[in-house]
Design an enzyme around this catalytic site. Structure first.
Site, mmCIF file in Angstrom:
data_model
loop_
_atom_site.group_PDB
_atom_site.id
_atom_site.type_symbol
_atom_site.label_atom_id
_atom_site.label_comp_id
_atom_site.label_asym_id
_atom_site.label_seq_id
_atom_site.Cartn_x
_atom_site.Cartn_y
_atom_site.Cartn_z
ATOM 1 N N MET A 93 72.864 60.747 36.391
ATOM 2 C CA MET A 93 72.069 59.585 37.546
ATOM 3 C C MET A 93 71.831 57.984 35.979
ATOM 4 O O MET A 93 71.263 57.017 37.116
ATOM 5 C CB MET A 93 71.311 59.793 38.309
ATOM 6 C CG MET A 93 72.300 60.736 39.135
ATOM 7 S SD MET A 93 71.727 60.865 40.873
ATOM 8 C CE MET A 93 69.947 61.455 40.987
ATOM 9 N N LEU A 120 68.717 57.566 30.676
ATOM 10 C CA LEU A 120 68.657 58.957 29.596
ATOM 11 C C LEU A 120 67.727 59.111 29.080
ATOM 12 O O LEU A 120 66.938 58.023 28.505
ATOM 13 C CB LEU A 120 70.380 58.956 28.944
ATOM 14 C CG LEU A 120 71.600 58.317 29.743
ATOM 15 C CD1 LEU A 120 72.824 58.404 28.507
ATOM 16 C CD2 LEU A 120 71.875 59.483 31.313
ATOM 17 N N HIS A 135 69.086 65.219 28.572
ATOM 18 C CA HIS A 135 70.407 63.998 28.910
ATOM 19 C C HIS A 135 70.770 64.579 27.836
ATOM 20 O O HIS A 135 71.902 64.974 27.386
ATOM 21 C CB HIS A 135 70.879 62.418 29.365
ATOM 22 C CG HIS A 135 69.789 62.602 31.099
ATOM 23 N ND1 HIS A 135 68.625 62.008 30.526
ATOM 24 C CD2 HIS A 135 70.461 63.018 31.908
ATOM 25 C CE1 HIS A 135 68.916 62.045 32.328
ATOM 26 N NE2 HIS A 135 69.544 63.110 32.612
ATOM 27 N N GLN A 163 73.291 62.015 48.413
ATOM 28 C CA GLN A 163 72.425 62.571 47.639
ATOM 29 C C GLN A 163 70.670 62.535 47.649
ATOM 30 O O GLN A 163 69.597 63.222 47.220
ATOM 31 C CB GLN A 163 72.167 63.515 46.160
ATOM 32 C CG GLN A 163 72.465 62.762 45.266
ATOM 33 C CD GLN A 163 72.463 63.190 44.005
ATOM 34 O OE1 GLN A 163 74.021 63.294 43.900
ATOM 35 N NE2 GLN A 163 71.006 63.644 43.283
ATOM 36 N N LYS A 184 69.207 73.625 33.364
ATOM 37 C CA LYS A 184 68.107 74.850 33.987
ATOM 38 C C LYS A 184 67.158 74.277 35.595
ATOM 39 O O LYS A 184 66.675 74.822 35.976
ATOM 40 C CB LYS A 184 67.841 75.588 33.768
ATOM 41 C CG LYS A 184 69.137 76.566 33.078
ATOM 42 C CD LYS A 184 68.576 77.675 32.267
ATOM 43 C CE LYS A 184 69.501 78.505 31.458
ATOM 44 N NZ LYS A 184 68.410 80.073 31.449
ATOM 45 N N ASP A 196 67.158 71.596 37.219
ATOM 46 C CA ASP A 196 67.333 71.427 38.756
ATOM 47 C C ASP A 196 67.641 73.286 39.119
ATOM 48 O O ASP A 196 69.538 72.879 39.308
ATOM 49 C CB ASP A 196 68.357 70.406 38.877
ATOM 50 C CG ASP A 196 67.986 69.338 38.664
ATOM 51 O OD1 ASP A 196 66.924 68.916 39.118
ATOM 52 O OD2 ASP A 196 67.955 68.616 37.941
ATOM 53 N N SER A 243 62.162 63.997 32.980
ATOM 54 C CA SER A 243 62.973 63.813 34.062
ATOM 55 C C SER A 243 63.179 62.024 33.773
ATOM 56 O O SER A 243 61.966 61.797 33.005
ATOM 57 C CB SER A 243 62.092 64.435 34.857
ATOM 58 O OG SER A 243 62.671 63.601 36.717
ATOM 59 N N ARG A 259 62.526 60.117 36.460
ATOM 60 C CA ARG A 259 61.508 59.988 37.626
ATOM 61 C C ARG A 259 59.819 60.220 37.016
ATOM 62 O O ARG A 259 59.527 59.629 36.865
ATOM 63 C CB ARG A 259 61.178 60.892 38.771
ATOM 64 C CG ARG A 259 62.356 60.743 39.913
ATOM 65 C CD ARG A 259 62.386 61.786 41.089
ATOM 66 N NE ARG A 259 63.496 60.931 42.024
ATOM 67 C CZ ARG A 259 64.267 61.436 42.228
ATOM 68 N NH1 ARG A 259 64.908 63.050 42.133
ATOM 69 N NH2 ARG A 259 65.358 60.774 42.967
HETATM 70 O O1 PAF Z 1 71.535 65.921 38.342
HETATM 71 C C1 PAF Z 1 71.570 64.538 38.497
HETATM 72 O O2 PAF Z 1 71.348 64.262 37.590
HETATM 73 C C2 PAF Z 1 72.749 65.216 39.641
HETATM 74 O O3 PAF Z 1 72.479 65.777 40.773
HETATM 75 C C3 PAF Z 1 74.227 64.731 39.757
HETATM 76 C C4 PAF Z 1 74.143 66.429 38.699
HETATM 77 C C5 PAF Z 1 75.055 64.159 38.437
HETATM 78 C C6 PAF Z 1 75.067 64.420 40.695
HETATM 79 O O4 PAF Z 1 74.634 63.042 41.191
#
Ligand code: PAF
Length: 275
Positions: free
Chosen positions: A27, A30, A34, A58, A145, A147, A182, A184
């Site tokens: 999302m 980065l 990532h 989501q 992992k 999430d 994260s 966030r």
């Molecule tokens: O983990 C994330 O960044 C999101 O949930 C994903 C897997 C890209 C789906 O929108």
């Protein structure tokens, strides 16, 4: 690196990638976490595709969809430097239409822990991951992992829908102070960040107890809670589950995940350790 913003131009480039393709869905905003997924995808495949899409379905009403960090230029540079071959940046209109056919998360595993706190979150997440996996036609897709519940639900979706893709779970990346990376984390002030460290400290305490032979989940959770209590503003849950996401009474060695979700200030953080 080619940047594609719509399905048609994406597909034209994708068709030319002859060889194995690794896919990292994100999302955006980065960070090193990532990057570790991208590096692994590069090691294991001939080509790497990354998507950046802040998926509205989501996010629940009142969550941080509007303020979710957006750093398109920086993200593009990161992908370019990391050797990404194809970057997909679709708009919401490209991905969704009205009155969609919907994917539902399983009623138990999809509605406990994160699913209980964020009902419907996993439906939207699975919906977009299914679309992105179909669009990219990758051989492997890489998920962190951190999430944990997301990862296990994606593995289940791939299994249940007989999808032809390998899901590759990747280790959690932490800052040197232990905070799990994260997007966030940027919301945290410096004092909140210090308090947030109690989350990884508490997880480590749990693991230490197991290593010293304590297998009773209620005892471990109490010890972990005592570390968190002083520092977090609201503890959503400490949970100890097996890989099927069933709550455990006793640790199952090699099959246990210890999870925390907690609020520090206005930021909700999750973290976990796999035992
Ligand atoms: O983990 C994330 O960044 C999101 O949930 C994903 C897997 C890209 C789906 O929108």
């Amino acid at each position: 690196m080619v940047v594609a913003r719509d399905y048609i131009s994406f597909s034209k480039v994708r068709e030319k990638l002859k060889g194995s393709v690794g896919f990292v869905p994100t999302m955006g905003a980065l960070h090193e976490g990532h990057l570790s997924l991208i590096r692994r995808a590069k090691e294991e495949n001939d080509y790497v595709i990354v998507s950046i899409f802040v998926n509205p379905t989501q996010f629940l009403e009142g969550e941080d969809l509007d303020k979710y960090p957006k750093k398109e230029e920086a993200d593009k540079k990161i992908c370019q430097l990391a050797g990404v071959d194809l970057l997909y940046l679709p708009t919401v209109e490209q991905i969704y239409e009205e009155d969609e056919l919907l994917i539902s998360a399983p009623k138990i595993r999809g509605y406990i822990l994160e699913g209980a706190k964020r009902p419907g979150h996993f439906d939207g997440m699975l919906q977009v991951v299914m679309k992105l996996l179909n669009i990219t036609q990758a051989n492997r897709a890489y998920f962190g992992k951190k999430d944990a519940q997301q990862l296990l639900l994606i593995e289940q979706m791939v299994r249940n829908y007989f999808m032809n893709i390998e899901i590759v779970p990747c280790e959690i990346v932490r800052d040197s102070d232990g905070l799990a990376l994260s997007s966030r984390n940027v919301y945290l002030s410096s004092s909140e960040r210090k308090r947030a460290l109690s989350i990884s400290r508490s997880l480590k305490r749990g693991v230490k107890l197991v290593q010293s032979g304590e297998y009773r989940v209620d005892v471990i959770k109490e010890a972990m809670k005592s570390i968190l209590e002083k520092d977090v503003d609201c503890l959503d849950y400490i949970a100890i589950v097996n890989r099927e996401f069933k709550l455990l009474k006793d640790i199952e060695e090699g099959n246990t995940i210890v999870l925390i979700a907690a609020w520090v200030g206005d930021t909700r953080l999750i973290d976990n350790l796999w035992l």
